[in-house]
Design a protein around this motif. Structure first.
Motif, PDB file in Angstrom:
ATOM      1  N   ASP A   1       0.789  -1.235   0.000  1.00 26.91           N
ATOM      2  CA  ASP A   1       0.000   0.000   0.000  1.00 26.91           C
ATOM      3  C   ASP A   1       0.818   1.280   0.000  1.00 26.91           C
ATOM      4  N   ALA A   2       1.986   1.254   0.631  1.00 24.81           N
ATOM      5  CA  ALA A   2       2.806   2.463   0.673  1.00 24.81           C
ATOM      6  C   ALA A   2       3.249   2.897  -0.718  1.00 24.81           C
ATOM      7  N   PHE A   3       3.301   1.959  -1.673  1.00 23.88           N
ATOM      8  CA  PHE A   3       3.727   2.269  -3.042  1.00 23.88           C
ATOM      9  C   PHE A   3       2.548   2.495  -3.982  1.00 23.88           C
ATOM     10  N   ALA A   4       1.338   2.408  -3.451  1.00 29.50           N
ATOM     11  CA  ALA A   4       0.168   2.479  -4.324  1.00 29.50           C
ATOM     12  C   ALA A   4       0.083   3.806  -5.068  1.00 29.50           C
ATOM     13  N   ALA A   5       0.285   4.904  -4.372  1.00 29.31           N
ATOM     14  CA  ALA A   5       0.167   6.211  -5.017  1.00 29.31           C
ATOM     15  C   ALA A   5       1.169   6.348  -6.160  1.00 29.31           C
ATOM     16  N   THR A   6       2.399   5.941  -5.909  1.00 24.89           N
ATOM     17  CA  THR A   6       3.426   6.033  -6.946  1.00 24.89           C
ATOM     18  C   THR A   6       3.088   5.118  -8.111  1.00 24.89           C
ATOM     19  N   GLY A   7       2.589   3.910  -7.805  1.00 24.62           N
ATOM     20  CA  GLY A   7       2.223   2.981  -8.861  1.00 24.62           C
ATOM     21  C   GLY A   7       1.055   3.467  -9.691  1.00 24.62           C
ATOM     22  N   LEU A   8       0.039   3.997  -9.022  1.00 21.54           N
ATOM     23  CA  LEU A   8      -1.123   4.506  -9.758  1.00 21.54           C
ATOM     24  C   LEU A   8      -0.737   5.705 -10.622  1.00 21.54           C
ATOM     25  N   ASN A   9       0.101   6.574 -10.084  1.00 18.87           N
ATOM     26  CA  ASN A   9       0.558   7.720 -10.878  1.00 18.87           C
ATOM     27  C   ASN A   9       1.460   7.295 -12.035  1.00 18.87           C
ATOM     28  N   ALA A  10       2.044   6.092 -11.924  1.00 18.14           N
ATOM     29  CA  ALA A  10       2.879   5.555 -13.005  1.00 18.14           C
ATOM     30  C   ALA A  10       2.061   4.750 -13.999  1.00 18.14           C
ATOM     31  N   GLN A  11       0.729   4.863 -13.911  1.00 20.56           N
ATOM     32  CA  GLN A  11      -0.189   4.232 -14.864  1.00 20.56           C
ATOM     33  C   GLN A  11      -0.464   2.760 -14.592  1.00 20.56           C
ATOM     34  N   CYS A  12      -0.298   2.311 -13.341  1.00 24.24           N
ATOM     35  CA  CYS A  12      -0.846   1.008 -12.995  1.00 24.24           C
ATOM     36  C   CYS A  12      -2.373   1.097 -13.091  1.00 24.24           C
ATOM     37  N   ASP A  13      -3.003   0.007 -13.475  1.00 22.15           N
ATOM     38  CA  ASP A  13      -4.439   0.001 -13.726  1.00 22.15           C
ATOM     39  C   ASP A  13      -5.272  -0.230 -12.478  1.00 22.15           C
ATOM     40  N   VAL A  14      -4.693  -0.891 -11.483  1.00 21.79           N
ATOM     41  CA  VAL A  14      -5.481  -1.329 -10.329  1.00 21.79           C
ATOM     42  C   VAL A  14      -4.615  -1.299  -9.076  1.00 21.79           C
ATOM     43  N   TRP A  15      -5.245  -0.993  -7.962  1.00 16.40           N
ATOM     44  CA  TRP A  15      -4.597  -1.074  -6.656  1.00 16.40           C
ATOM     45  C   TRP A  15      -5.196  -2.272  -5.926  1.00 16.40           C
ATOM     46  N   TYR A  16      -4.358  -3.286  -5.673  1.00 15.75           N
ATOM     47  CA  TYR A  16      -4.747  -4.443  -4.865  1.00 15.75           C
ATOM     48  C   TYR A  16      -4.414  -4.084  -3.416  1.00 15.75           C
ATOM     49  N   SER A  17      -5.428  -3.737  -2.640  1.00 14.94           N
ATOM     50  CA  SER A  17      -5.203  -2.959  -1.427  1.00 14.94           C
ATOM     51  C   SER A  17      -5.557  -3.674  -0.137  1.00 14.94           C
ATOM     52  N   VAL A  18      -4.625  -3.612   0.817  1.00 16.99           N
ATOM     53  CA  VAL A  18      -4.867  -4.084   2.183  1.00 16.99           C
ATOM     54  C   VAL A  18      -5.776  -3.108   2.929  1.00 16.99           C
ATOM     55  N   ILE A  19      -5.391  -1.843   2.945  1.00 20.08           N
ATOM     56  CA  ILE A  19      -6.189  -0.858   3.686  1.00 20.08           C
ATOM     57  C   ILE A  19      -7.586  -0.732   3.078  1.00 20.08           C
ATOM     58  N   GLY A  20      -7.688  -0.946   1.770  1.00 17.12           N
ATOM     59  CA  GLY A  20      -8.987  -0.879   1.123  1.00 17.12           C
ATOM     60  C   GLY A  20      -9.948  -1.938   1.609  1.00 17.12           C
ATOM     61  N   GLY A  21      -9.426  -3.044   2.150  1.00 17.69           N
ATOM     62  CA  GLY A  21     -10.281  -4.095   2.663  1.00 17.69           C
ATOM     63  C   GLY A  21     -10.906  -3.774   4.001  1.00 17.69           C
ATOM     64  N   LEU A  22     -10.404  -2.733   4.677  1.00 12.40           N
ATOM     65  CA  LEU A  22     -10.958  -2.347   5.976  1.00 12.40           C
ATOM     66  C   LEU A  22     -11.499  -0.930   5.959  1.00 12.40           C
ATOM     67  N   PHE A  23     -10.783  -0.028   5.313  1.00 11.14           N
ATOM     68  CA  PHE A  23     -11.196   1.371   5.210  1.00 11.14           C
ATOM     69  C   PHE A  23     -11.327   1.740   3.729  1.00 11.14           C
ATOM     70  N   PRO A  24     -12.351   1.227   3.083  1.00 14.42           N
ATOM     71  CA  PRO A  24     -12.435   1.376   1.621  1.00 14.42           C
ATOM     72  C   PRO A  24     -12.560   2.812   1.146  1.00 14.42           C
ATOM     73  N   GLU A  25     -13.217   3.667   1.908  1.00 13.62           N
ATOM     74  CA  GLU A  25     -13.403   5.054   1.450  1.00 13.62           C
ATOM     75  C   GLU A  25     -12.071   5.761   1.267  1.00 13.62           C
ATOM     76  N   VAL A  26     -11.123   5.496   2.172  1.00  9.97           N
ATOM     77  CA  VAL A  26      -9.809   6.132   2.085  1.00  9.97           C
ATOM     78  C   VAL A  26      -9.081   5.675   0.818  1.00  9.97           C
ATOM     79  N   ALA A  27      -9.114   4.372   0.579  1.00  6.46           N
ATOM     80  CA  ALA A  27      -8.439   3.837  -0.603  1.00  6.46           C
ATOM     81  C   ALA A  27      -9.144   4.256  -1.890  1.00  6.46           C
TER      82      ALA A  27
END
Length: 296
Positions: free
Chosen positions: A192-218
């Motif tokens: 998750d710590a690299f998600a922002a950098t990955g998404l900004n680098a044109q990754c298509d999807v974030w496979y997220s740990v925090i999204g499984g508990l706090f989905p609004e934030v993710a």
């Protein structure tokens, strides 16, 4: 399905078994938030600690309560025979996709991993996500191997363990891999710590740990990335830096389980022994962070 936010919930359990009612509430929480997909039985879902029967039940519950949200089910296991059985179970209960990590006790070779994916993908009627997670499997995919596997039938996405911290290096990394895989295969970032950098680098999807508990934030981070608001993506992720630091220090599973316990979303304990969520000073520190971030 393999784009946007894929949220990976806990599989709350204790030595007596799975807490089914609590798991259902976690799934419903994700559905209400509007995540793009649900990843059941990922590492956050403790798949490696569960029997085939327990995994089947988790998959059933996830699909039954996910509504129109597609469910991706983890099928990783030590033996190809067992992976094939888990893939059959996932498809039988209505999973829209599967997630496969090359789980091993003996270190696997590239040819062995390719053989695993070759055998599994040819038996599937649903798409597969390649789960690249060297911190747990101790296997490191080369770009060449990713390119070979991506040519197999039913491969639809690659779940990367992270991207370089430098934004330009991350863009180069994603572009290099994208050039090796078919256009229909999406690239996703985890850790998750690299998600922002990955998404900004044109990754298509974030496979997220925090999204499984706090989905609004993710979701806020993901939707900002989809809108091309790179600075907003970075700002929102940097706000969560105290959580990322705990993930790095203790492992995301222990931290997110403790967060769920502190928020009253699961009972204590919620992890399979011998694994335990945070306790003592670390747990108190997490409680302070959750309060400061208004996460509940």
């Amino acid at each position: 399905m393999f784009s946007g936010l894929s949220a990976f919930p806990l599989s709350p359990l204790n030595e007596a078994g799975i807490d089914e009612a609590t798991f259902v509430r976690l799934i419903e929480r994700l559905v209400t938030a509007g995540v793009d997909s649900i990843g059941a039985l990922g590492s956050t879902g403790s798949y490696a600690y569960l029997s085939q029967r327990e995994r089947l039940r988790i998959a059933q519950l996830a699909v039954q309560h996910a509504g129109d949200v597609p469910v991706i089910v983890g099928i990783g296991a030590l033996r190809t025979r067992d992976v094939l059985a888990l893939a059959h179970d996932a498809q039988q209960v209505g999973a829209r996709g599967v997630l496969l990590a090359p789980v091993s006790y003996q270190r696997l070779s590239d040819d062995e991993v390719f053989g695993l994916f070759d055998a599994v993908t040819r038996s599937l009627s649903v798409p597969l996500c390649v789960y690249d997670n060297p911190s747990t499997t101790h296997f490191e995919f080369s770009d060449t191997l990713h390119g070979r596997i991506a040519q197999l039938p039913n491969v639809a996405s690659i779940k990367l363990p992270g991207v370089p911290a430098d934004p330009e290096a991350a863009r180069v990394r994603v572009a290099r891999l994208r050039a090796l895989v078919p256009a229909h295969v999406t690239l996703g970032v985890s850790t998750d710590a690299f998600a922002a950098t990955g998404l900004n680098a044109q990754c298509d999807v974030w496979y997220s740990v925090i999204g499984g508990l706090f989905p609004e934030v993710a979701l806020a981070i993901t939707r900002a990335a989809q809108a091309g608001a790179a600075e907003d993506v970075t700002r929102r992720s940097e706000r969560l830096a105290p959580l990322w630091a705990l993930f790095n220090q203790y492992g995301s599973l222990r931290v997110i389980a403790a967060a769920a316990e502190l928020c009253g979303l699961v009972s204590t304990p919620s992890l399979p022994l011998p694994v335990k969520s945070l306790h003592g000073e670390a747990r108190q520190h997490l409680a302070t962070i959750l309060d400061a971030l208004a996460l509940s």
